[in-house]
Design an enzyme around this catalytic site. Structure first.
Site, PDB file in Angstrom:
ATOM      1  N   CYS A  75      -0.738 -32.549  39.947  1.00 25.16           N
ATOM      2  CA  CYS A  75      -1.788 -33.256  41.212  1.00 25.16           C
ATOM      3  C   CYS A  75      -0.691 -32.979  41.840  1.00 25.16           C
ATOM      4  O   CYS A  75      -1.419 -33.088  43.138  1.00 25.16           O
ATOM      5  CB  CYS A  75      -2.367 -33.833  40.457  1.00 25.16           C
ATOM      6  SG  CYS A  75      -2.170 -35.008  39.442  1.00 25.16           S
ATOM      7  N   HIS A 188      -3.973 -39.716  38.499  1.00 23.65           N
ATOM      8  CA  HIS A 188      -4.408 -38.369  39.851  1.00 23.65           C
ATOM      9  C   HIS A 188      -4.157 -38.468  40.927  1.00 23.65           C
ATOM     10  O   HIS A 188      -3.287 -39.700  41.184  1.00 23.65           O
ATOM     11  CB  HIS A 188      -6.359 -38.022  39.822  1.00 23.65           C
ATOM     12  CG  HIS A 188      -5.507 -36.923  39.771  1.00 23.65           C
ATOM     13  ND1 HIS A 188      -5.358 -35.438  39.504  1.00 23.65           N
ATOM     14  CD2 HIS A 188      -6.808 -36.330  41.258  1.00 23.65           C
ATOM     15  CE1 HIS A 188      -6.016 -34.770  39.902  1.00 23.65           C
ATOM     16  NE2 HIS A 188      -6.602 -34.471  41.082  1.00 23.65           N
ATOM     17  N   ASP A 206     -10.410 -32.479  45.303  1.00 23.82           N
ATOM     18  CA  ASP A 206      -9.276 -32.659  43.853  1.00 23.82           C
ATOM     19  C   ASP A 206      -8.719 -31.793  43.622  1.00 23.82           C
ATOM     20  O   ASP A 206      -9.556 -30.092  43.602  1.00 23.82           O
ATOM     21  CB  ASP A 206     -10.515 -33.114  42.936  1.00 23.82           C
ATOM     22  CG  ASP A 206     -10.245 -33.349  41.732  1.00 23.82           C
ATOM     23  OD1 ASP A 206      -9.398 -32.920  41.507  1.00 23.82           O
ATOM     24  OD2 ASP A 206     -10.732 -34.507  40.506  1.00 23.82           O
TER      25      ASP A 206
END
Length: 246
Positions: A75, A188, A206
């Site tokens: 991520c 995250h 995201d």
């Protein structure tokens, strides 16, 4: 001529631009339900929040560079790639796109300074900390400001991030604990694309698009999610400001 006089034309054009930008990347189905405290960007309400936002300069460069992380630990790498491409930072060669140069998650670690911060194999196993995120960005000569939540405040974050999102050429990346905003489940990293003052919500772009779409989150909820301890570093998570170096 009557069409040009339509008072709703600016909103219509914005929505068209929205669709064009989001279609730049492949669309992947999300498999998890979105908690009630979050607003799906792809909903009518989500699109309206962007149209009414006064802090959305980062949305368009990010959406045109929107990527899905290559694996469940990448991520941070995906977020960095989006931001560096959005700023137009000189990129290494990407063999699959030769002679064109662009940052990808495959060539990001071709810089020896980057590998010195943390090896790609380590990132694939465990992800990265907030400080490593800042170090990786800095290895490409951009200006980086790292803020751990413990060293800042909700009010400062809201003010600084909203102001940043009003300006072009700089970006905000957040490191947060998903479960604190009702999602599944661990730490995250993703960029912020906009802020809506009326509802006090930030738009998270995201990068795990196989899991969740971009969502609007309450500032207080996002802050709570950043103000959590990352066991790998023993420090709180937080946020990073990125801009071109002098």
């Amino acid at each position: 001529m009557k069409f040009l006089a339509n008072p709703n034309l600016p909103k219509i054009l914005n929505l068209i631009s929205l669709g064009l930008c989001l279609s730049a990347g492949s669309v992947l189905a999300q498999t998890l339900a979105i908690p009630n405290n979050l607003i799906d960007f792809n909903s009518d309400d989500g699109k309206k929040l962007l149209i009414e936002s006064q802090s959305r300069e980062d949305f368009f460069p990010l959406s045109s560079q929107f990527v899905t992380q290559n694996n469940q630990a990448y991520c941070g790498v995906a977020s960095i790639v989006m931001v560096l491409n959005g700023m137009g930072i000189p990129a290494p060669e990407a063999p699959q796109y030769k002679p064109f140069r662009v940052f990808t998650q495959d060539n990001f670690f071709s810089n020896e300074k980057t590998k010195a911060v943390i090896a790609p194999e380590a990132v694939s196993r465990q992800g990265m900390t907030l400080d490593q995120l800042g170090g990786l960005l800095g290895s490409y000569g951009v200006k980086v400001e790292v803020y751990h939540a413990a060293d800042s405040s909700l009010e400062n974050f809201r003010k600084m991030a909203a102001e940043n999102l009003k300006q072009s050429g700089n970006f905000v990346i957040v490191n947060y604990l998903r479960k604190e905003i009702g999602q599944e489940k661990g730490g995250h990293i993703s960029p912020l694309a906009a802020y809506n003052q009326q509802t006090d919500r930030f738009l998270i772009m995201d990068v795990s698009r196989y899991k969740y779409p971009p969502v609007w989150v309450k500032t207080a909820d996002l802050w709570k999610a950043m103000n959590t301890e990352d066991r790998a570093s023993g420090k709180t998570r937080g946020f990073v400001f990125v801009s071109k170096g002098s």
